[in-house]
Write a protein that holds these residues in place. Structure first.
Motif, PDB file in Angstrom:
ATOM      1  N   GLU A   1       0.854  -1.186   0.000  1.00  0.00           N
ATOM      2  CA  GLU A   1       0.000   0.000   0.000  1.00  0.00           C
ATOM      3  C   GLU A   1       0.892   1.238   0.000  1.00  0.00           C
ATOM      4  O   GLU A   1       1.916   1.289   0.706  1.00  0.00           O
ATOM      5  CB  GLU A   1      -0.906   0.015   1.227  1.00  0.00           C
ATOM      6  N   THR A   2       0.503   2.239  -0.796  1.00  0.00           N
ATOM      7  CA  THR A   2       1.328   3.447  -0.887  1.00  0.00           C
ATOM      8  C   THR A   2       0.494   4.701  -0.680  1.00  0.00           C
ATOM      9  O   THR A   2      -0.717   4.721  -0.916  1.00  0.00           O
ATOM     10  CB  THR A   2       2.033   3.544  -2.262  1.00  0.00           C
ATOM     11  N   ALA A   3       1.157   5.726  -0.226  1.00  0.00           N
ATOM     12  CA  ALA A   3       0.648   7.083  -0.150  1.00  0.00           C
ATOM     13  C   ALA A   3       1.836   7.963  -0.555  1.00  0.00           C
ATOM     14  O   ALA A   3       2.950   7.445  -0.725  1.00  0.00           O
ATOM     15  CB  ALA A   3       0.172   7.408   1.268  1.00  0.00           C
ATOM     16  N   PRO A   4       1.642   9.268  -0.764  1.00  0.00           N
ATOM     17  CA  PRO A   4       2.787  10.100  -1.132  1.00  0.00           C
ATOM     18  C   PRO A   4       3.964   9.911  -0.178  1.00  0.00           C
ATOM     19  O   PRO A   4       3.838  10.147   1.023  1.00  0.00           O
ATOM     20  CB  PRO A   4       2.222  11.522  -1.057  1.00  0.00           C
ATOM     21  N   ARG A   5       5.073   9.392  -0.709  1.00  0.00           N
ATOM     22  CA  ARG A   5       6.333   9.179   0.022  1.00  0.00           C
ATOM     23  C   ARG A   5       6.273   8.054   1.046  1.00  0.00           C
ATOM     24  O   ARG A   5       7.236   7.842   1.787  1.00  0.00           O
ATOM     25  CB  ARG A   5       6.798  10.475   0.702  1.00  0.00           C
ATOM     26  N   LEU A   6       5.167   7.318   1.118  1.00  0.00           N
ATOM     27  CA  LEU A   6       5.032   6.256   2.115  1.00  0.00           C
ATOM     28  C   LEU A   6       4.722   4.922   1.434  1.00  0.00           C
ATOM     29  O   LEU A   6       3.990   4.872   0.446  1.00  0.00           O
ATOM     30  CB  LEU A   6       3.917   6.573   3.112  1.00  0.00           C
ATOM     31  N   ALA A   7       5.268   3.830   1.998  1.00  0.00           N
ATOM     32  CA  ALA A   7       4.972   2.477   1.520  1.00  0.00           C
ATOM     33  C   ALA A   7       4.813   1.566   2.730  1.00  0.00           C
ATOM     34  O   ALA A   7       5.585   1.655   3.699  1.00  0.00           O
ATOM     35  CB  ALA A   7       6.087   1.969   0.612  1.00  0.00           C
TER      36      ALA A   7
ATOM     37  N   PHE B   1       5.835  -1.479  -6.490  1.00  0.00           N
ATOM     38  CA  PHE B   1       5.038  -0.331  -6.063  1.00  0.00           C
ATOM     39  C   PHE B   1       5.762   0.942  -6.487  1.00  0.00           C
ATOM     40  O   PHE B   1       6.989   0.986  -6.581  1.00  0.00           O
ATOM     41  CB  PHE B   1       4.790  -0.347  -4.548  1.00  0.00           C
ATOM     42  N   ARG B   2       4.987   1.988  -6.771  1.00  0.00           N
ATOM     43  CA  ARG B   2       5.519   3.219  -7.345  1.00  0.00           C
ATOM     44  C   ARG B   2       5.735   4.282  -6.283  1.00  0.00           C
ATOM     45  O   ARG B   2       4.820   4.662  -5.560  1.00  0.00           O
ATOM     46  CB  ARG B   2       4.545   3.761  -8.394  1.00  0.00           C
ATOM     47  N   ILE B   3       6.974   4.749  -6.178  1.00  0.00           N
ATOM     48  CA  ILE B   3       7.299   5.921  -5.365  1.00  0.00           C
ATOM     49  C   ILE B   3       8.253   6.773  -6.194  1.00  0.00           C
ATOM     50  O   ILE B   3       9.301   6.290  -6.637  1.00  0.00           O
ATOM     51  CB  ILE B   3       7.965   5.552  -4.025  1.00  0.00           C
ATOM     52  N   GLY B   4       7.920   8.030  -6.406  1.00  0.00           N
ATOM     53  CA  GLY B   4       8.773   8.888  -7.229  1.00  0.00           C
ATOM     54  C   GLY B   4       8.726   8.457  -8.684  1.00  0.00           C
ATOM     55  O   GLY B   4       7.659   8.176  -9.239  1.00  0.00           O
ATOM     56  N   LEU B   5       9.893   8.352  -9.312  1.00  0.00           N
ATOM     57  CA  LEU B   5       9.981   7.990 -10.730  1.00  0.00           C
ATOM     58  C   LEU B   5      10.103   6.497 -10.951  1.00  0.00           C
ATOM     59  O   LEU B   5      10.002   6.027 -12.088  1.00  0.00           O
ATOM     60  CB  LEU B   5      11.211   8.677 -11.370  1.00  0.00           C
TER      61      LEU B   5
ATOM     62  N   ARG C   1       2.996 -12.016  12.650  1.00  0.00           N
ATOM     63  CA  ARG C   1       2.651 -11.047  11.616  1.00  0.00           C
ATOM     64  C   ARG C   1       3.317  -9.710  11.897  1.00  0.00           C
ATOM     65  O   ARG C   1       3.428  -9.301  13.045  1.00  0.00           O
ATOM     66  CB  ARG C   1       1.129 -10.870  11.557  1.00  0.00           C
ATOM     67  N   PHE C   2       3.687  -9.026  10.802  1.00  0.00           N
ATOM     68  CA  PHE C   2       4.346  -7.732  11.000  1.00  0.00           C
ATOM     69  C   PHE C   2       4.131  -6.863   9.763  1.00  0.00           C
ATOM     70  O   PHE C   2       3.688  -7.325   8.700  1.00  0.00           O
ATOM     71  CB  PHE C   2       5.836  -7.903  11.294  1.00  0.00           C
ATOM     72  N   ILE C   3       4.473  -5.591   9.916  1.00  0.00           N
ATOM     73  CA  ILE C   3       4.372  -4.610   8.825  1.00  0.00           C
ATOM     74  C   ILE C   3       5.754  -4.039   8.565  1.00  0.00           C
ATOM     75  O   ILE C   3       6.490  -3.702   9.506  1.00  0.00           O
ATOM     76  CB  ILE C   3       3.398  -3.471   9.198  1.00  0.00           C
ATOM     77  N   ILE C   4       6.118  -3.952   7.303  1.00  0.00           N
ATOM     78  CA  ILE C   4       7.319  -3.193   6.920  1.00  0.00           C
ATOM     79  C   ILE C   4       6.846  -1.820   6.468  1.00  0.00           C
ATOM     80  O   ILE C   4       6.050  -1.690   5.533  1.00  0.00           O
ATOM     81  CB  ILE C   4       8.095  -3.879   5.781  1.00  0.00           C
ATOM     82  N   ASP C   5       7.319  -0.805   7.139  1.00  0.00           N
ATOM     83  CA  ASP C   5       6.873   0.562   6.898  1.00  0.00           C
ATOM     84  C   ASP C   5       8.062   1.390   6.410  1.00  0.00           C
ATOM     85  O   ASP C   5       9.095   1.446   7.093  1.00  0.00           O
ATOM     86  CB  ASP C   5       6.304   1.142   8.194  1.00  0.00           C
ATOM     87  N   VAL C   6       7.936   2.022   5.230  1.00  0.00           N
ATOM     88  CA  VAL C   6       9.020   2.829   4.671  1.00  0.00           C
ATOM     89  C   VAL C   6       8.515   4.247   4.426  1.00  0.00           C
ATOM     90  O   VAL C   6       7.494   4.442   3.758  1.00  0.00           O
ATOM     91  CB  VAL C   6       9.547   2.248   3.337  1.00  0.00           C
ATOM     92  N   GLU C   7       9.232   5.216   4.970  1.00  0.00           N
ATOM     93  CA  GLU C   7       8.950   6.623   4.678  1.00  0.00           C
ATOM     94  C   GLU C   7      10.126   7.187   3.890  1.00  0.00           C
ATOM     95  O   GLU C   7      11.257   7.238   4.389  1.00  0.00           O
ATOM     96  CB  GLU C   7       8.739   7.433   5.956  1.00  0.00           C
ATOM     97  N   PHE C   8       9.874   7.602   2.660  1.00  0.00           N
ATOM     98  CA  PHE C   8      10.918   8.195   1.825  1.00  0.00           C
ATOM     99  C   PHE C   8      11.035   9.678   2.165  1.00  0.00           C
ATOM    100  O   PHE C   8      10.114  10.456   1.908  1.00  0.00           O
ATOM    101  CB  PHE C   8      10.582   8.012   0.346  1.00  0.00           C
ATOM    102  N   LEU C   9      12.157  10.045   2.742  1.00  0.00           N
ATOM    103  CA  LEU C   9      12.377  11.443   3.104  1.00  0.00           C
ATOM    104  C   LEU C   9      12.749  12.275   1.880  1.00  0.00           C
ATOM    105  O   LEU C   9      12.385  13.445   1.783  1.00  0.00           O
ATOM    106  CB  LEU C   9      13.484  11.546   4.158  1.00  0.00           C
ATOM    107  N   ASP C  10      13.490  11.676   0.958  1.00  0.00           N
ATOM    108  CA  ASP C  10      13.865  12.372  -0.279  1.00  0.00           C
ATOM    109  C   ASP C  10      14.338  11.342  -1.300  1.00  0.00           C
ATOM    110  O   ASP C  10      14.827  10.261  -0.939  1.00  0.00           O
ATOM    111  CB  ASP C  10      14.987  13.381  -0.010  1.00  0.00           C
TER     112      ASP C  10
END
Length: 317
Positions: free
Chosen positions: A9-15, A33-37, A113-122
């Motif tokens: 699941e994605t949101a702006p800058r988040l996966a 999944f798409r983040i940025g280009l 069960r677990f979640i991998i959470d990524v926040e793209f800072l830049d």
């Protein structure tokens, strides 16, 4: 297994990837999944440790413009009995090309069960010519990338003949093109294709005064695939076409270029060209090139009178 098990699941800058029923000695790779280009993947592998990897999908874009990423990644347990979060130290400006560029070995993994959470800072890309990387999320870079991508697509439409619907016939060859593109760039083409003229009926435009190479350069310019060597080689033919089809930016580019390299061998031709296509700056450049300041060279006064049919060269130039 349910397809949703691989979906991120994605949101702006988040996966965010929910990993369920992950047994020992197993491996799982997320859907792209798409983040940025770029399209990205996450993988998890459980052996002695839990290995988490984040990397961009292999593509021409990744090879030519690998992302330089800053991000925060964490594991969040979703077990009702063992809630826990493990956070990796913040990653700053790390270039990611392959699935081995970021590997997180989690020693004290909590299981279940677990979640991998990524926040793209830049996300940054380095200029092809070198220099400091720049953020793709800077509005200027987004606009520049969008424009460059659009021009690349237009160029491919022409070079690969993608869904062409009009034929341009030059003196020694033909090129497939697109009515919509030509009409957008030229009011003359737009008029041709909007009325019941032979060009519309035959789906062909005859440009009998241009060679195939000059016509190719003309279309390359219209489609945004500018080539400096083509332009210099075919300037006069391009000027003629720009005037004929009312493409003002190309005419101005030719006008400026022809004014820059005037010499004794081409000055008469340039004066004639300036008169024929109404280029006052080119006329003035020709006269200034061979006249002392404040004086008019008698030889070129006579030439300009002959070319321009003016009573006085000063008045027209």
């Amino acid at each position: 297994m349910n397809d949703s098990a691989y979906r991120v699941e994605t949101a702006p800058r988040l996966a965010q990837w929910r990993v369920d029923a992950f047994s020992s000695a197993s491996y799982r790779k997320s859907d792209p999944f798409r983040i940025g280009l770029w399209n990205w993947h996450l993988t998890v592998e459980r052996n002695k440790h839990l290995l988490v990897k984040l990397y961009p999908e292999v593509s021409n874009l990744t090879r030519e413009k690998p992302p330089i990423a800053s991000f925060v990644i964490k594991l969040v347990s979703t077990s009702s009995t063992n809630r826990k979060t493990i956070v990796h130290p913040v990653i700053f400006d790390k270039q990611l090309k392959s699935n081995d560029d970021f590997v997180w070995a989690v020693e004290n993994f909590f299981g279940g069960r677990f979640i991998i959470d990524v926040e793209f800072l830049d996300l940054k890309i380095a200029p092809p010519s070198g220099g400091e990387p720049s953020s793709i999320w800077n509005s200027y870079n987004i606009e520049k990338h969008s424009a460059a991508t659009a021009l690349t697509c237009f160029s491919r439409m022409l070079s690969e003949g993608i869904h062409t619907d009009i034929i341009i016939n030059a003196t020694d060859g033909s090129i497939g093109a697109h009515r919509a593109v030509l009409a957008t760039r030229s009011p003359v083409f737009q008029s041709m294709f909007s009325h019941n003229l032979k060009e519309k009926e035959l789906s062909a435009v005859n440009i009998s005064d241009m060679s195939f190479e000059a016509c190719q350069a003309f279309l390359n310019y219209i489609y945004g695939d500018f080539k400096a060597d083509e332009f210099l080689t075919h300037r006069l033919a391009l000027l003629r076409a720009a005037d004929k089809y009312d493409i003002s930016d190309l005419k101005e580019a030719c006008h400026e270029s022809l004014s820059e390299d005037i010499d004794t061998k081409n000055v008469l031709e340039r004066l004639q060209t300036a008169h024929l296509y109404r280029l006052p700056r080119l006329k003035s450049s020709c006269m200034r090139r061979f006249s002392p300041p404040g004086k008019l060279n008698t030889k070129f006064e006579f030439v300009c009178v002959c070319v321009c049919d003016c009573v006085s060269c000063v008045g027209c130039c």
